[in-house]
Design an enzyme around this catalytic site. Sequence first.
Site, PDB file in Angstrom:
ATOM      1  N   HIS A 151       0.834  -1.197   0.000  1.00 10.68           N
ATOM      2  CA  HIS A 151       0.000   0.000   0.000  1.00 10.68           C
ATOM      3  C   HIS A 151       0.869   1.248   0.000  1.00 10.68           C
ATOM      4  O   HIS A 151       2.001   1.228   0.473  1.00 10.68           O
ATOM      5  CB  HIS A 151      -0.986   0.016   1.172  1.00 10.68           C
ATOM      6  CG  HIS A 151      -0.363  -0.084   2.525  1.00 10.68           C
ATOM      7  ND1 HIS A 151       0.166  -1.257   3.022  1.00 10.68           N
ATOM      8  CD2 HIS A 151      -0.212   0.844   3.499  1.00 10.68           C
ATOM      9  CE1 HIS A 151       0.612  -1.045   4.248  1.00 10.68           C
ATOM     10  NE2 HIS A 151       0.416   0.218   4.557  1.00 10.68           N
TER      11      HIS A 151
ATOM     12  N   HIS B  91       0.901   5.319   1.013  1.00  6.06           N
ATOM     13  CA  HIS B  91       0.294   6.391   1.799  1.00  6.06           C
ATOM     14  C   HIS B  91       0.387   7.704   1.028  1.00  6.06           C
ATOM     15  O   HIS B  91       1.436   8.032   0.473  1.00  6.06           O
ATOM     16  CB  HIS B  91       1.052   6.596   3.118  1.00  6.06           C
ATOM     17  CG  HIS B  91       0.893   5.493   4.096  1.00  6.06           C
ATOM     18  ND1 HIS B  91       0.011   5.565   5.140  1.00  6.06           N
ATOM     19  CD2 HIS B  91       1.509   4.289   4.196  1.00  6.06           C
ATOM     20  CE1 HIS B  91       0.086   4.456   5.843  1.00  6.06           C
ATOM     21  NE2 HIS B  91       0.996   3.667   5.292  1.00  6.06           N
TER      22      HIS B  91
END
Length: 143
Positions: free
Chosen positions: A104, A106
């Site tokens: 992932h 950010h």
Amino acid sequence: MEELDKDCLFCKIITGEANSYTVFENDDVKAFLDLSQVNPGHTLMVPKKHITNFFDYTPEDAQRYLQYIPTIANAIKKFDPRITGMNISSNNGASASQVVMHSHIHFIPRFEGDGLKIATRNNAEKYTEEDYQKVAAAIRAEF
């Protein structure tokens, strides 16, 4: 849908088994608000394929999933005219503070005077020209 991990929180978000505040979604990625909201608009983007982190990406994975970084970053920036910058980062591995083991990215909006400090350190005084050359050569040898 691509291969997902039934025990992974982000895979559950992708399938709708876990709640999220989605801001963008297509066949490749899903972007949703990080519940920590370091700053308003803090968003995570995940591939819709279970990939642990960047160490497991193929060149095709990178081309397929990372192309959306500018699109998502610009949408977040436009939502609040006070945003003057953005930290775009990924923690890869537990020692790098990766908590959910699904790749992932950010997107943390930044505001003038927000007081947020991203911790780094400068070790330049510990390195000689020879040290830099040795480290650079060792990395080059891995390509």
